[in-house]
Design a protein around this motif. Structure first.
Motif, PDB file in Angstrom:
ATOM      1  N   ILE A   5       1.570  -5.404   3.779  1.00 29.19           N
ATOM      2  CA  ILE A   5       2.114  -4.360   2.975  1.00 29.19           C
ATOM      3  C   ILE A   5       3.018  -3.713   4.194  1.00 29.19           C
ATOM      4  CG2 ILE A   5       1.885  -2.035   1.747  1.00 29.19           C
ATOM      5  CD1 ILE A   5      -0.734  -3.197   0.766  1.00 29.19           C
ATOM      6  N   CYS A   6       4.332  -3.750   4.105  1.00 31.47           N
ATOM      7  CA  CYS A   6       5.175  -3.286   4.906  1.00 31.47           C
ATOM      8  C   CYS A   6       5.904  -2.342   4.412  1.00 31.47           C
ATOM      9  CB  CYS A   6       6.234  -4.302   5.159  1.00 31.47           C
ATOM     10  SG  CYS A   6       5.684  -5.854   5.928  1.00 31.47           S
ATOM     11  N   ALA A   7       5.657  -1.140   5.079  1.00 29.67           N
ATOM     12  CA  ALA A   7       5.906   0.277   4.434  1.00 29.67           C
ATOM     13  C   ALA A   7       6.230   1.193   5.352  1.00 29.67           C
ATOM     14  CB  ALA A   7       4.748   0.740   3.796  1.00 29.67           C
ATOM     15  N   VAL A   8       7.527   2.125   4.874  1.00 26.63           N
ATOM     16  CA  VAL A   8       8.117   3.049   5.592  1.00 26.63           C
ATOM     17  C   VAL A   8       7.404   4.294   5.497  1.00 26.63           C
ATOM     18  CG1 VAL A   8      10.121   4.657   5.887  1.00 26.63           C
ATOM     19  CG2 VAL A   8      10.479   2.260   5.157  1.00 26.63           C
ATOM     20  N   GLY A   9       7.083   4.847   6.656  1.00 27.22           N
ATOM     21  CA  GLY A   9       6.301   6.237   6.743  1.00 27.22           C
ATOM     22  C   GLY A   9       4.694   6.008   7.188  1.00 27.22           C
ATOM     23  N   ARG A  10       4.142   7.056   7.618  1.00 25.45           N
ATOM     24  CA  ARG A  10       2.783   6.774   8.222  1.00 25.45           C
ATOM     25  C   ARG A  10       1.894   7.612   6.977  1.00 25.45           C
ATOM     26  NH1 ARG A  10       3.389   3.308  11.929  1.00 25.45           N
ATOM     27  NH2 ARG A  10       4.897   3.836  13.396  1.00 25.45           N
ATOM     28  N   LEU A  11       0.997   7.094   6.729  1.00 27.77           N
ATOM     29  CA  LEU A  11      -0.216   7.600   5.517  1.00 27.77           C
ATOM     30  C   LEU A  11      -1.185   8.108   6.737  1.00 27.77           C
ATOM     31  CD1 LEU A  11      -0.845   7.795   2.882  1.00 27.77           C
ATOM     32  CD2 LEU A  11      -1.860   5.535   2.774  1.00 27.77           C
ATOM     33  N   GLY A  50      18.239   7.230  10.952  1.00 28.60           N
ATOM     34  CA  GLY A  50      19.489   6.230  10.552  1.00 28.60           C
ATOM     35  C   GLY A  50      19.554   5.880   9.002  1.00 28.60           C
ATOM     36  N   GLY A  51      18.303   6.735   8.232  1.00 31.07           N
ATOM     37  CA  GLY A  51      18.673   6.440   6.781  1.00 31.07           C
ATOM     38  C   GLY A  51      18.030   5.032   6.327  1.00 31.07           C
ATOM     39  N   MET A  52      18.524   4.757   5.129  1.00 28.40           N
ATOM     40  CA  MET A  52      17.919   3.370   4.453  1.00 28.40           C
ATOM     41  C   MET A  52      18.353   2.227   5.249  1.00 28.40           C
ATOM     42  SD  MET A  52      17.966   4.139   0.361  1.00 28.40           S
ATOM     43  CE  MET A  52      19.759   3.224   0.171  1.00 28.40           C
ATOM     44  N   ALA A  53      19.446   2.079   5.825  1.00 32.09           N
ATOM     45  CA  ALA A  53      19.719   1.159   6.762  1.00 32.09           C
ATOM     46  C   ALA A  53      18.967   0.805   8.015  1.00 32.09           C
ATOM     47  CB  ALA A  53      21.230   1.093   7.276  1.00 32.09           C
ATOM     48  N   ALA A  54      18.601   1.952   8.358  1.00 34.01           N
ATOM     49  CA  ALA A  54      17.596   1.749   9.668  1.00 34.01           C
ATOM     50  C   ALA A  54      16.315   1.380   9.300  1.00 34.01           C
ATOM     51  CB  ALA A  54      17.860   3.136  10.298  1.00 34.01           C
ATOM     52  N   GLU A  55      15.907   2.226   8.215  1.00 35.87           N
ATOM     53  CA  GLU A  55      14.385   1.532   7.560  1.00 35.87           C
ATOM     54  C   GLU A  55      14.602   0.091   7.135  1.00 35.87           C
ATOM     55  OE1 GLU A  55      13.465   6.006   5.643  1.00 35.87           O
ATOM     56  OE2 GLU A  55      14.147   4.387   4.317  1.00 35.87           O
ATOM     57  N   ALA A  56      15.531  -0.537   6.509  1.00 40.15           N
ATOM     58  CA  ALA A  56      15.657  -1.654   6.406  1.00 40.15           C
ATOM     59  C   ALA A  56      15.589  -2.493   7.580  1.00 40.15           C
ATOM     60  CB  ALA A  56      17.045  -1.896   5.576  1.00 40.15           C
ATOM     61  N   ASN A  57      15.931  -2.194   8.591  1.00 42.28           N
ATOM     62  CA  ASN A  57      15.917  -3.085   9.693  1.00 42.28           C
ATOM     63  C   ASN A  57      14.647  -2.903  10.254  1.00 42.28           C
ATOM     64  OD1 ASN A  57      18.851  -3.891   9.657  1.00 42.28           O
ATOM     65  ND2 ASN A  57      19.536  -2.075  11.039  1.00 42.28           N
ATOM     66  N   ASP A  73      10.635  -1.793  -6.146  1.00 41.93           N
ATOM     67  CA  ASP A  73      11.748  -1.291  -6.649  1.00 41.93           C
ATOM     68  C   ASP A  73      11.936  -0.835  -8.146  1.00 41.93           C
ATOM     69  OD1 ASP A  73      14.949  -1.221  -7.363  1.00 41.93           O
ATOM     70  OD2 ASP A  73      14.763  -0.349  -5.221  1.00 41.93           O
ATOM     71  N   GLU A  74      12.127   0.364  -8.222  1.00 45.34           N
ATOM     72  CA  GLU A  74      12.516   0.746  -9.710  1.00 45.34           C
ATOM     73  C   GLU A  74      13.274  -0.179 -10.494  1.00 45.34           C
ATOM     74  OE1 GLU A  74      15.790   4.140  -9.068  1.00 45.34           O
ATOM     75  OE2 GLU A  74      13.689   4.901  -9.518  1.00 45.34           O
ATOM     76  N   ARG A  75      14.224  -1.007  -9.922  1.00 45.50           N
ATOM     77  CA  ARG A  75      15.087  -1.666 -10.607  1.00 45.50           C
ATOM     78  C   ARG A  75      14.456  -3.145 -10.916  1.00 45.50           C
ATOM     79  NH1 ARG A  75      17.265   1.637  -8.136  1.00 45.50           N
ATOM     80  NH2 ARG A  75      18.126   1.382  -6.150  1.00 45.50           N
ATOM     81  N   ASP A  98       2.091 -16.477   4.148  1.00 43.07           N
ATOM     82  CA  ASP A  98       2.195 -14.984   4.172  1.00 43.07           C
ATOM     83  C   ASP A  98       3.077 -14.652   3.020  1.00 43.07           C
ATOM     84  OD1 ASP A  98       1.308 -14.054   6.987  1.00 43.07           O
ATOM     85  OD2 ASP A  98       2.511 -15.910   7.384  1.00 43.07           O
ATOM     86  N   LEU A  99       2.770 -13.194   2.684  1.00 39.23           N
ATOM     87  CA  LEU A  99       3.517 -12.457   1.594  1.00 39.23           C
ATOM     88  C   LEU A  99       3.794 -11.210   2.108  1.00 39.23           C
ATOM     89  CD1 LEU A  99       4.330 -11.815  -1.360  1.00 39.23           C
ATOM     90  CD2 LEU A  99       1.805 -11.220  -1.742  1.00 39.23           C
ATOM     91  N   ALA A 100       4.911 -10.735   2.224  1.00 36.62           N
ATOM     92  CA  ALA A 100       5.134  -9.354   2.591  1.00 36.62           C
ATOM     93  C   ALA A 100       5.543  -8.567   1.162  1.00 36.62           C
ATOM     94  CB  ALA A 100       6.346  -9.339   3.576  1.00 36.62           C
ATOM     95  N   LEU A 101       4.928  -7.472   1.076  1.00 43.26           N
ATOM     96  CA  LEU A 101       5.136  -6.512  -0.002  1.00 43.26           C
ATOM     97  C   LEU A 101       6.183  -5.325   0.549  1.00 43.26           C
ATOM     98  CD1 LEU A 101       1.677  -6.913  -1.172  1.00 43.26           C
ATOM     99  CD2 LEU A 101       3.623  -7.625  -2.379  1.00 43.26           C
ATOM    100  N   LEU A 102       7.096  -5.024   0.289  1.00 42.27           N
ATOM    101  CA  LEU A 102       7.880  -4.010   0.966  1.00 42.27           C
ATOM    102  C   LEU A 102       8.112  -2.659   0.103  1.00 42.27           C
ATOM    103  CD1 LEU A 102      10.877  -6.487   1.721  1.00 42.27           C
ATOM    104  CD2 LEU A 102       8.972  -6.178   3.204  1.00 42.27           C
ATOM    105  N   ILE A 103       7.791  -1.702   0.661  1.00 40.16           N
ATOM    106  CA  ILE A 103       7.791  -0.556   0.212  1.00 40.16           C
ATOM    107  C   ILE A 103       8.646   0.461   1.034  1.00 40.16           C
ATOM    108  CG2 ILE A 103       6.440   1.649  -0.566  1.00 40.16           C
ATOM    109  CD1 ILE A 103       3.871  -0.061  -0.665  1.00 40.16           C
ATOM    110  N   GLY A 104       9.593   1.054   0.458  1.00 45.13           N
ATOM    111  CA  GLY A 104      10.722   2.001   1.048  1.00 45.13           C
ATOM    112  C   GLY A 104      10.091   3.319   1.325  1.00 45.13           C
ATOM    113  N   GLY A 105      11.253   3.975   1.736  1.00 45.33           N
ATOM    114  CA  GLY A 105      10.865   5.459   2.147  1.00 45.33           C
ATOM    115  C   GLY A 105      11.182   6.302   0.899  1.00 45.33           C
ATOM    116  N   ALA A 106      11.423   7.513   1.310  1.00 46.79           N
ATOM    117  CA  ALA A 106      11.595   8.546  -0.053  1.00 46.79           C
ATOM    118  C   ALA A 106      12.796   8.160  -0.795  1.00 46.79           C
ATOM    119  CB  ALA A 106      11.635  10.062   0.877  1.00 46.79           C
ATOM    120  N   ASP A 107      13.914   7.661  -0.159  1.00 45.19           N
ATOM    121  CA  ASP A 107      15.041   7.337  -0.785  1.00 45.19           C
ATOM    122  C   ASP A 107      14.888   5.772  -1.624  1.00 45.19           C
ATOM    123  OD1 ASP A 107      16.390   9.727  -0.512  1.00 45.19           O
ATOM    124  OD2 ASP A 107      16.831   9.122   1.625  1.00 45.19           O
ATOM    125  N   GLY A 108      13.971   4.969  -1.383  1.00 45.02           N
ATOM    126  CA  GLY A 108      13.787   3.751  -1.649  1.00 45.02           C
ATOM    127  C   GLY A 108      14.284   2.796  -0.507  1.00 45.02           C
TER     128      GLY A 108
END
Length: 156
Positions: A5-11, A50-57, A73-75, A98-108
């Motif tokens: 589970i690859c996610a943006v942010g610390r829980l 850096g926003g969503m682009a930096a999070e994506a990297n 993603d909601e889409r 391997d399976l990577a499940l991607l979860i974005g940050g507050a902006d997706g």
């Protein structure tokens, strides 16, 4: 098949973290005999703003080489729990390690990362807090393992 589970942010410690850990432990126990797991959480954080682009990297770097990627993603496509279980089993049976499940940050998720994903999954038309999505996803992983194992946790 290892699950990441690859996610943006610390829980941080709290009820969401306790639930996440509980469901991932259950998934590991049930999934092991099915060739699923272990599951781990890889958290990334863009400290430079850096926003969503930096999070994506950062997320791209967290994805193991050759992993199949499923972006939340909601889409994305809504799936039933049995369909999700079947999808996991299909990837496992195809020899995907391997399976990577991607979860974005507050902006997706950044659109470029969404476009690169092998599949998109939606938890419905509503937008969910990205920290809560981790818990929901971990529960669905456990549910998928119980469906594949034929245990009574999932009732139709």
């Amino acid at each position: 098949m290892r699950v990441h589970i690859c996610a943006v942010g610390r829980l941080r410690k709290g009820p969401e973290k306790a639930l996440l850990d509980d469901y991932l432990t259950r998934f590991d126990r049930t999934g092991r005999a099915l060739g699923l797991g272990p599951a781990n959480v890889i958290e990334v954080e863009d400290r430079k703003g850096g926003g969503m682009a930096a999070e994506a990297n950062l997320l791209r770097r967290a994805i193991p080489q050759g992993a199949v990627t499923l972006a939340l993603d909601e889409r994305g496509k809504p799936m039933t729990s049995p369909d999700f279980a079947t999808r996991l089993a299909d990837w496992r049976d195809q020899g995907r390690g391997d399976l990577a499940l991607l979860i974005g940050g507050a902006d997706g998720l950044d659109p470029s990362l969404r476009d690169e994903a092998d599949a998109l999954l939606s938890f419905g038309a509503m937008v969910w807090p990205h920290m809560l999505v981790r818990v929901m996803l971990s529960e669905q992983l456990y549910r998928a393992a119980t469906i594949l194992a034929g245990t009574p946790y999932h009732r139709v």
